[in-house]
Design a protein around this motif. Sequence first.
Motif, PDB file in Angstrom:
ATOM      1  N   GLY A 185       5.551  28.291  78.585  1.00  0.00           N
ATOM      2  CA  GLY A 185       5.974  29.055  79.955  1.00  0.00           C
ATOM      3  C   GLY A 185       7.107  28.670  80.576  1.00  0.00           C
ATOM      4  O   GLY A 185       7.541  29.459  81.062  1.00  0.00           O
ATOM      5  N   SER A 186       7.472  27.481  80.576  1.00  0.00           N
ATOM      6  CA  SER A 186       8.763  27.238  80.938  1.00  0.00           C
ATOM      7  C   SER A 186       9.790  28.041  80.179  1.00  0.00           C
ATOM      8  O   SER A 186      10.977  28.695  80.874  1.00  0.00           O
ATOM      9  CB  SER A 186       9.260  25.748  80.740  1.00  0.00           C
ATOM     10  OG  SER A 186       8.509  25.040  81.585  1.00  0.00           O
ATOM     11  N   ALA A 187       9.984  28.235  78.960  1.00  0.00           N
ATOM     12  CA  ALA A 187      10.995  28.847  78.065  1.00  0.00           C
ATOM     13  C   ALA A 187      10.802  30.609  78.443  1.00  0.00           C
ATOM     14  O   ALA A 187      11.749  31.142  78.764  1.00  0.00           O
ATOM     15  CB  ALA A 187      10.718  28.815  76.695  1.00  0.00           C
ATOM     16  N   GLY A 188       9.463  30.937  78.753  1.00  0.00           N
ATOM     17  CA  GLY A 188       9.372  32.190  79.090  1.00  0.00           C
ATOM     18  C   GLY A 188       9.791  32.566  80.296  1.00  0.00           C
ATOM     19  O   GLY A 188      10.298  33.563  80.893  1.00  0.00           O
ATOM     20  N   SER A 189       9.895  31.667  81.363  1.00  0.00           N
ATOM     21  CA  SER A 189      10.155  31.757  82.673  1.00  0.00           C
ATOM     22  C   SER A 189      11.856  31.874  82.872  1.00  0.00           C
ATOM     23  O   SER A 189      12.270  32.851  83.501  1.00  0.00           O
ATOM     24  CB  SER A 189       9.870  30.404  83.723  1.00  0.00           C
ATOM     25  OG  SER A 189       8.491  30.569  83.681  1.00  0.00           O
ATOM     26  N   VAL A 190      12.400  31.293  81.863  1.00  0.00           N
ATOM     27  CA  VAL A 190      14.046  31.286  81.904  1.00  0.00           C
ATOM     28  C   VAL A 190      14.114  32.964  81.163  1.00  0.00           C
ATOM     29  O   VAL A 190      15.216  33.685  81.898  1.00  0.00           O
ATOM     30  CB  VAL A 190      14.588  30.667  80.597  1.00  0.00           C
ATOM     31  CG1 VAL A 190      15.970  30.756  80.493  1.00  0.00           C
ATOM     32  CG2 VAL A 190      14.213  29.096  81.418  1.00  0.00           C
ATOM     33  N   VAL A 191      13.587  33.340  80.456  1.00  0.00           N
ATOM     34  CA  VAL A 191      13.624  34.762  79.841  1.00  0.00           C
ATOM     35  C   VAL A 191      13.389  35.902  81.078  1.00  0.00           C
ATOM     36  O   VAL A 191      14.137  36.518  81.060  1.00  0.00           O
ATOM     37  CB  VAL A 191      12.818  35.000  78.492  1.00  0.00           C
ATOM     38  CG1 VAL A 191      12.963  36.234  78.013  1.00  0.00           C
ATOM     39  CG2 VAL A 191      13.163  34.072  77.308  1.00  0.00           C
ATOM     40  N   ALA A 192      11.884  35.557  81.436  1.00  0.00           N
ATOM     41  CA  ALA A 192      11.890  36.552  82.573  1.00  0.00           C
ATOM     42  C   ALA A 192      12.612  36.286  83.687  1.00  0.00           C
ATOM     43  O   ALA A 192      13.082  37.470  84.433  1.00  0.00           O
ATOM     44  CB  ALA A 192      10.416  36.124  83.250  1.00  0.00           C
ATOM     45  N   GLU A 193      13.338  35.119  84.070  1.00  0.00           N
ATOM     46  CA  GLU A 193      14.198  35.177  85.317  1.00  0.00           C
ATOM     47  C   GLU A 193      15.314  36.145  84.904  1.00  0.00           C
ATOM     48  O   GLU A 193      16.045  36.800  85.602  1.00  0.00           O
ATOM     49  CB  GLU A 193      14.584  33.884  85.587  1.00  0.00           C
ATOM     50  CG  GLU A 193      15.665  33.601  86.711  1.00  0.00           C
ATOM     51  CD  GLU A 193      14.879  34.022  88.064  1.00  0.00           C
ATOM     52  OE1 GLU A 193      15.626  34.573  88.794  1.00  0.00           O
ATOM     53  OE2 GLU A 193      13.654  33.725  88.164  1.00  0.00           O
ATOM     54  N   ALA A 194      16.152  35.874  83.528  1.00  0.00           N
ATOM     55  CA  ALA A 194      17.255  36.860  82.999  1.00  0.00           C
ATOM     56  C   ALA A 194      17.043  38.165  83.064  1.00  0.00           C
ATOM     57  O   ALA A 194      17.686  39.000  83.235  1.00  0.00           O
ATOM     58  CB  ALA A 194      17.592  36.317  81.766  1.00  0.00           C
ATOM     59  N   LEU A 195      15.643  38.666  82.545  1.00  0.00           N
ATOM     60  CA  LEU A 195      15.422  40.015  82.471  1.00  0.00           C
ATOM     61  C   LEU A 195      15.175  40.704  83.988  1.00  0.00           C
ATOM     62  O   LEU A 195      15.569  41.869  83.954  1.00  0.00           O
ATOM     63  CB  LEU A 195      14.018  40.074  81.857  1.00  0.00           C
ATOM     64  CG  LEU A 195      13.278  41.417  81.604  1.00  0.00           C
ATOM     65  CD1 LEU A 195      14.299  42.305  80.717  1.00  0.00           C
ATOM     66  CD2 LEU A 195      12.016  41.242  80.609  1.00  0.00           C
ATOM     67  N   LEU A 196      14.932  39.688  84.945  1.00  0.00           N
ATOM     68  CA  LEU A 196      14.881  40.369  86.390  1.00  0.00           C
ATOM     69  C   LEU A 196      16.305  40.904  86.555  1.00  0.00           C
ATOM     70  O   LEU A 196      16.512  41.717  87.508  1.00  0.00           O
ATOM     71  CB  LEU A 196      14.535  39.242  87.382  1.00  0.00           C
ATOM     72  CG  LEU A 196      13.034  38.974  87.469  1.00  0.00           C
ATOM     73  CD1 LEU A 196      12.961  37.611  88.415  1.00  0.00           C
ATOM     74  CD2 LEU A 196      12.298  40.186  87.922  1.00  0.00           C
ATOM     75  N   ARG A 197      17.326  40.366  86.302  1.00  0.00           N
ATOM     76  CA  ARG A 197      18.731  40.866  86.688  1.00  0.00           C
ATOM     77  C   ARG A 197      18.810  42.161  86.120  1.00  0.00           C
ATOM     78  O   ARG A 197      19.938  42.799  86.524  1.00  0.00           O
ATOM     79  CB  ARG A 197      19.906  39.701  85.927  1.00  0.00           C
ATOM     80  CG  ARG A 197      19.419  38.505  86.286  1.00  0.00           C
ATOM     81  CD  ARG A 197      19.641  38.213  87.903  1.00  0.00           C
ATOM     82  NE  ARG A 197      19.167  36.952  88.344  1.00  0.00           N
ATOM     83  CZ  ARG A 197      18.256  36.485  89.030  1.00  0.00           C
ATOM     84  NH1 ARG A 197      17.465  37.278  89.496  1.00  0.00           N
ATOM     85  NH2 ARG A 197      18.026  35.462  89.374  1.00  0.00           N
ATOM     86  N   PHE A 198      18.368  42.626  84.914  1.00  0.00           N
ATOM     87  CA  PHE A 198      18.508  43.815  84.299  1.00  0.00           C
ATOM     88  C   PHE A 198      17.371  44.949  84.732  1.00  0.00           C
ATOM     89  O   PHE A 198      17.552  46.328  84.737  1.00  0.00           O
ATOM     90  CB  PHE A 198      18.737  43.854  82.867  1.00  0.00           C
ATOM     91  CG  PHE A 198      19.905  42.845  82.482  1.00  0.00           C
ATOM     92  CD1 PHE A 198      20.974  43.266  82.620  1.00  0.00           C
ATOM     93  CD2 PHE A 198      19.545  41.478  82.175  1.00  0.00           C
ATOM     94  CE1 PHE A 198      22.215  42.465  82.349  1.00  0.00           C
ATOM     95  CE2 PHE A 198      20.493  40.669  81.772  1.00  0.00           C
ATOM     96  CZ  PHE A 198      21.635  40.832  81.883  1.00  0.00           C
ATOM     97  N   ASP A 199      16.221  44.318  84.512  1.00  0.00           N
ATOM     98  CA  ASP A 199      14.963  45.135  84.940  1.00  0.00           C
ATOM     99  C   ASP A 199      14.016  44.415  85.784  1.00  0.00           C
ATOM    100  O   ASP A 199      13.168  43.775  85.092  1.00  0.00           O
ATOM    101  CB  ASP A 199      14.412  45.977  83.535  1.00  0.00           C
ATOM    102  CG  ASP A 199      13.373  46.881  83.759  1.00  0.00           C
ATOM    103  OD1 ASP A 199      12.756  47.121  84.712  1.00  0.00           O
ATOM    104  OD2 ASP A 199      13.044  47.569  82.750  1.00  0.00           O
ATOM    105  N   TRP A 200      13.836  44.992  87.191  1.00  0.00           N
ATOM    106  CA  TRP A 200      12.829  44.217  88.011  1.00  0.00           C
ATOM    107  C   TRP A 200      11.512  44.257  87.581  1.00  0.00           C
ATOM    108  O   TRP A 200      10.928  43.461  87.459  1.00  0.00           O
ATOM    109  CB  TRP A 200      13.150  44.928  89.299  1.00  0.00           C
ATOM    110  CG  TRP A 200      12.384  44.093  90.322  1.00  0.00           C
ATOM    111  CD1 TRP A 200      11.119  44.559  90.927  1.00  0.00           C
ATOM    112  CD2 TRP A 200      12.713  42.803  91.090  1.00  0.00           C
ATOM    113  NE1 TRP A 200      10.708  43.909  91.919  1.00  0.00           N
ATOM    114  CE2 TRP A 200      11.441  42.646  91.820  1.00  0.00           C
ATOM    115  CE3 TRP A 200      13.423  41.962  91.022  1.00  0.00           C
ATOM    116  CZ2 TRP A 200      11.415  41.494  92.726  1.00  0.00           C
ATOM    117  CZ3 TRP A 200      13.644  40.716  91.583  1.00  0.00           C
ATOM    118  CH2 TRP A 200      12.451  40.506  92.503  1.00  0.00           C
TER     119      TRP A 200
END
Length: 127
Positions: free
Chosen positions: A27-42
């Motif tokens: 979950g922690s690792a996935g949150s990092v990826v999700a946070e980065a993805l928010l910058r490109f595709d909300w």
Amino acid sequence: MSHISYFGRAVRPGWFARIAFGALIAGSAGSVVAEALLRFDWTAGNNLYSVVGSVHAAGFILAGIGVIRARAWTSWHRFMPLAMGLYVPLLMIPLLARSNGTSPVALAGFHVGILLVGLAFWRESAN
């Protein structure tokens, strides 16, 4: 690494601890990826957060149950991982849903919870 192993020792070893900490780490690792993805595709970032946020919360809930059952931590520290896990489905998700995913109060509460889990961990590892 010694801090991670100390947190792991707060839960009795075995399959339960592996599942709890596996979910917490995933979950922690996935949150990092999700946070980065928010910058490109909300939309894609929010969709990923809906999955990894649930995994992260489940990891905290399971680790919290393990910490309580092991009685390895004392005072309020013992309940912080469980409280952090329960915060997500009981308060954070409803607040985010109500605000269309942009509630500063929900996010601040999450980060205060993470700080308190860290403080509890730090204080217990010093004992």
